[in-house]
Structure formats: structure tokens, C-alpha cells
Motif scaffolding. Structure first.
Motif, short mmCIF file in Angstrom:
data_model
loop_
_atom_site.label_atom_id
_atom_site.label_comp_id
_atom_site.label_asym_id
_atom_site.label_seq_id
_atom_site.Cartn_x
_atom_site.Cartn_y
_atom_site.Cartn_z
N MET A 207 0.83 -1.21 0.00
CA MET A 207 0.00 0.00 0.00
C MET A 207 0.86 1.26 0.00
SD MET A 207 -3.10 -1.08 2.60
CE MET A 207 -4.03 0.41 2.28
N VAL A 208 1.99 1.22 0.71
CA VAL A 208 2.91 2.35 0.70
C VAL A 208 3.47 2.57 -0.70
CG1 VAL A 208 5.12 3.22 1.56
CG2 VAL A 208 3.52 2.12 3.14
N CYS A 209 3.83 1.48 -1.36
CA CYS A 209 4.41 1.59 -2.72
C CYS A 209 3.42 2.19 -3.70
CB CYS A 209 4.86 0.21 -3.20
SG CYS A 209 6.27 -0.48 -2.31
N VAL A 210 2.16 1.74 -3.68
CA VAL A 210 1.19 2.23 -4.66
C VAL A 210 0.66 3.61 -4.30
CG1 VAL A 210 0.49 -0.12 -5.28
CG2 VAL A 210 -0.80 1.12 -3.53
N SER A 211 1.13 4.19 -3.20
CA SER A 211 0.74 5.55 -2.85
C SER A 211 1.56 6.58 -3.60
CB SER A 211 0.88 5.77 -1.34
OG SER A 211 -0.03 4.97 -0.62
N PHE A 212 2.63 6.13 -4.27
CA PHE A 212 3.47 7.04 -5.07
C PHE A 212 2.89 7.17 -6.47
CE2 PHE A 212 6.51 6.08 -1.75
CZ PHE A 212 7.27 7.24 -1.65
N PRO A 213 2.69 8.40 -6.95
CA PRO A 213 2.23 8.57 -8.33
C PRO A 213 3.33 8.17 -9.30
CG PRO A 213 2.81 10.70 -7.35
CD PRO A 213 2.91 9.68 -6.26
N PRO A 214 2.96 7.62 -10.47
CA PRO A 214 1.60 7.46 -10.99
C PRO A 214 1.05 6.04 -10.80
CG PRO A 214 3.15 7.22 -12.78
CD PRO A 214 3.97 7.39 -11.52
N LEU A 215 1.49 5.31 -9.78
CA LEU A 215 1.02 3.94 -9.57
C LEU A 215 -0.46 3.92 -9.21
CD1 LEU A 215 4.05 2.51 -7.55
CD2 LEU A 215 3.60 2.34 -9.99
N ILE A 216 -1.09 2.78 -9.45
CA ILE A 216 -2.52 2.63 -9.17
C ILE A 216 -2.74 1.37 -8.35
CG2 ILE A 216 -3.22 3.84 -11.28
CD1 ILE A 216 -3.71 1.10 -12.56
N GLY A 217 -3.96 1.21 -7.84
CA GLY A 217 -4.33 -0.02 -7.14
C GLY A 217 -4.60 0.15 -5.66
N GLY B 113 1.48 5.21 4.14
CA GLY B 113 1.81 5.42 2.73
C GLY B 113 1.73 6.87 2.33
N SER B 114 0.63 7.54 2.69
CA SER B 114 0.49 8.95 2.31
C SER B 114 1.51 9.83 3.02
CB SER B 114 -0.94 9.43 2.63
OG SER B 114 -1.22 9.27 4.01
N ALA B 115 1.82 9.51 4.28
CA ALA B 115 2.81 10.30 5.02
C ALA B 115 4.20 10.17 4.41
CB ALA B 115 2.83 9.85 6.48
N VAL B 116 4.54 8.96 3.98
CA VAL B 116 5.85 8.74 3.34
C VAL B 116 5.92 9.51 2.02
CG1 VAL B 116 7.32 7.02 2.22
CG2 VAL B 116 6.28 6.52 4.44
N VAL B 117 4.86 9.42 1.22
CA VAL B 117 4.85 10.12 -0.07
C VAL B 117 4.95 11.63 0.15
CG1 VAL B 117 3.45 10.65 -2.10
CG2 VAL B 117 3.55 8.32 -1.24
N TYR C 251 -2.65 10.94 -6.78
CA TYR C 251 -2.49 12.33 -7.20
C TYR C 251 -2.86 13.29 -6.08
CZ TYR C 251 -2.00 10.31 -11.82
OH TYR C 251 -1.56 9.57 -12.88
N ALA C 252 -3.77 12.88 -5.20
CA ALA C 252 -4.09 13.71 -4.03
C ALA C 252 -2.88 13.80 -3.10
CB ALA C 252 -5.29 13.14 -3.29
N ASN C 253 -2.14 12.70 -2.97
CA ASN C 253 -0.92 12.74 -2.15
C ASN C 253 0.05 13.78 -2.66
OD1 ASN C 253 -1.82 10.66 -0.48
ND2 ASN C 253 -0.84 9.06 -1.69
N SER C 254 0.30 13.78 -3.96
CA SER C 254 1.23 14.76 -4.53
C SER C 254 0.61 16.17 -4.55
CB SER C 254 1.64 14.35 -5.95
OG SER C 254 0.53 14.28 -6.81
N LEU C 255 -0.72 16.25 -4.65
CA LEU C 255 -1.38 17.56 -4.61
C LEU C 255 -1.08 18.26 -3.29
CD1 LEU C 255 -3.56 19.67 -5.51
CD2 LEU C 255 -5.21 18.22 -4.32
N PHE C 256 -1.31 17.57 -2.18
CA PHE C 256 -1.08 18.18 -0.88
C PHE C 256 0.39 18.47 -0.64
CE2 PHE C 256 -5.31 16.38 0.02
CZ PHE C 256 -5.92 17.50 0.58
N ALA C 257 1.26 17.58 -1.12
CA ALA C 257 2.69 17.83 -0.99
C ALA C 257 3.12 19.05 -1.79
CB ALA C 257 3.49 16.60 -1.44
#
Length: 300
Positions: free
Chosen positions: A82-92, A119-123, A173-179
Motif C-alpha cells: 500500500m505504501v508503494c502504490v501511494s506514489f504517483p503514478p502507480l494505481i491499485g 503510505g500517504s505520510a511517506v509520499v 495524485y491527491a498525495n502529490s497535490l497536498f505535498a
């Protein structure tokens, strides 16, 4: 009354359908080949499901899910994925949340919540650390992004929570949006992510009911009434997810476009920035050498 929501939903679907078509038309030849390859692959998967039968496929995945659940550190591996797929542009990500319920039942909610927060915190941390200078340089030249930052800075955590719960932009993309938004603090981002708990719980619930229907032995012990109820629960859960996702998205757009204390032009530009984020995201552009080269050439 009924025509209003139906009309809004149709406008929503039409807008994103047209946006998808426009993006497809802008793709080069290899990009279009890739899209059609995916479509062909999906058709083959559908044909395989019909040939092998859904029951046998469901039983296969049910057995594999139970093996993962019985593994001592299987939950830790699930969180890692789940942490891995939290990085854009991965899906799932959403599929993995549903699989938490499929493998672990309602106890899978705790795994899904831990995976989403970690996952989101790491990203957020990685992207903010690596691209903070690039974000400032990019946002200084982008009027829409400046408007979005002004809106987020003015409304704070409540608006962040609404955007986080909204289905657009999608999870990665929301993860990268907030970052990408300097006004967002790490603790605010974590709190907004935790507020996704009801949505995660619903996906885990759907997964747990799908598991009950996927297991041949458990399904054989059910009478027709139980099968119908479980099927309705799965279908109802999916329907609720779609409706609430659309409703929250509309709420976010309406809320941004009717903020008090900010010019209407700023509100409109901020709403457009969220709608078009995937196409013009500063962090994603930073990760694309091809786009960087094109930008440098245009500046020169």
C-alpha cells in the motif's frame, strides 16, 4: 428535485468523458497504441473470466487471500504494498483496501487505515523534501496554483479534509497535490487522511462480503436468502461509494467556488486547478524529463 441531481451527475460524467477524450487525442501514436493494448487486455481478461467461470476464479483468489491472512507477517507485506502504490503514478490503492476486507474480514480495516496513513505520510515527506524548491519556482508562474494555495491557506483543515475525501484527484495524485501546496502542514495532511476512515471502512466491508460469496464452501452453506442479502450488500456498498464520491466532489467544487472573503476569480481558478491537477501537476512534471526538456526549450 430529481432532475437537478440527475442533471448534475450527467454534466459531471460528460465533463470527464470529454476531458478523457481530449487527453486521448493529444497522445502520440505510441500512447494511443498503449491505451488500445490495455483495452484489448481487459477484453481478454473478460473472456477468460467467462471461460474459466467466475466461481472458480473467485475461489482461487479466496484461497490465496486466506494464505496471505494466515502468514505471520502477511499484514505487514500488505501495508508495504500500500505504501508503494501511494506514489504517483502507480494505481491499485482502492483495490488493496478492498482486498484487506477480502482477506482479513472487518479486521482488515486496521491494516487499511495503517497502510493509508503510513503510505500517504511517506509520499508527502519524500516529495516535499525532494521537490520543495521546484514547487516554489513552478507555482510562482502558475496563476491557478497560486489561487489554490490562497484558498487552502484561507480555509485550512476543513477544506483539506473535503478535498482528501473527494474522489478527484484520485489517491496517488491527491498525495502529490497536498505535498505541492506549501500551506499544507504535515499534521494537517495526516489528520485529513485519517478522516478517510469511513470510506476505507466501506471498502473493507465490501471486500468482506465478496469473500463470503467467493468461498464455495461458505456459499454452499448459505440459503438463497443469505446469498441475495450478501449480493445486495455488495451492490449497495458499491452504489453508496459511487454516490457519495460524486456528492463529495460536487461539494468540494461548490465550496471552493463560493468562498467568502476571496475574489470570485480566485475561487474559480482554484477549482480549475483541482480539476486539471493530473494534467499539470508540478511534482509529476518534475518527475518527467521529457516534459522538463520541452519546458526548457519553450522558455529558451
Amino acid at each position: 428535485m430529481a432532475a437537478g441531481p440527475a442533471g448534475s451527475l450527467w454534466a459531471f460524467l460528460k465533463h470527464y468523458g470529454q476531458a478523457a477524450l481530449n487527453r486521448y487525442r493529444k497522445l502520440h501514436f505510441l500512447g494511443k497504441v498503449f491505451i488500445w493494448t490495455i483495452i484489448l487486455f481487459d477484453i481478454c481478461i473478460g473472456a477468460a473470466v467467462i471461460i474459466v467461470t467466475p466461481a472458480r476464479i473467485a475461489q482461487f483468489f479466496h484461497d490465496k487471500a486466506k494464505i496471505v491472512a494466515a502468514t505471520r507477517l502477511g499484514w505487514l507485506g500488505t501495508i508495504a504494498v500500500m505504501v508503494c502504490v501511494s506514489f504517483p503514478p502507480l494505481i491499485g490503492f482502492t483495490t488493496l483496501v478492498t482486498l484487506c476486507g477480502f482477506a482479513y474480514g472487518m479486521q482488515g480495516f486496521y491494516i487499511a487505515l495503517a497502510g493509508s496513513v503510513i503510505g500517504s505520510a511517506v509520499v508527502f515527506s519524500v516529495l516535499r523534501l525532494l521537490f520543495s524548491k521546484r514547487i516554489r519556482a513552478w507555482s510562482a508562474q502558475n496563476e491557478k496554483w497560486q489561487a489554490l494555495e490562497a484558498v487552502v491557506r484561507a480555509k485550512g483543515l476543513p477544506l483539506m479534509i473535503l478535498i482528501r475525501v473527494s474522489p478527484f484527484p484520485p489517491w496517488v495524485y491527491a498525495n502529490s497535490l497536498f505535498a505541492s501546496i506549501e500551506a499544507v502542514r504535515f499534521w494537517q495532511f495526516v489528520v485529513a487522511t485519517v478522516c478517510l476512515s469511513p470510506k476505507l471502512l466501506l471498502h473493507v466491508f465490501i471486500g468482506s462480503k465478496m469473500a463470503a460469496l467467493a468461498d464455495g464452501d461458505e456459499r454452499a452453506r448459505m440459503d438463497t436468502r443469505d446469498k441475495v442479502i450478501n449480493g445486495l450488500l455488495v451492490g449497495g456498498g458499491i452504489g453508496i461509494t459511487i454516490f457519495t464520491s460524486w456528492w463529495v466532489y460536487k461539494l468540494v467544487q461548490d465550496h471552493i467556488r463560493h468562498l467568502h472573503g476571496l475574489p470570485s476569480e480566485t475561487d474559480e481558478l482554484a477549482a480549475e486547478a483541482i480539476e486539471e491537477y493530473e494534467e499539470d501537476a508540478p511534482l509529476l512534471r518534475s518527475l518527467s524529463p521529457e516534459i522538463d526538456h520541452r519546458d526548457n526549450r519553450s522558455v529558451a
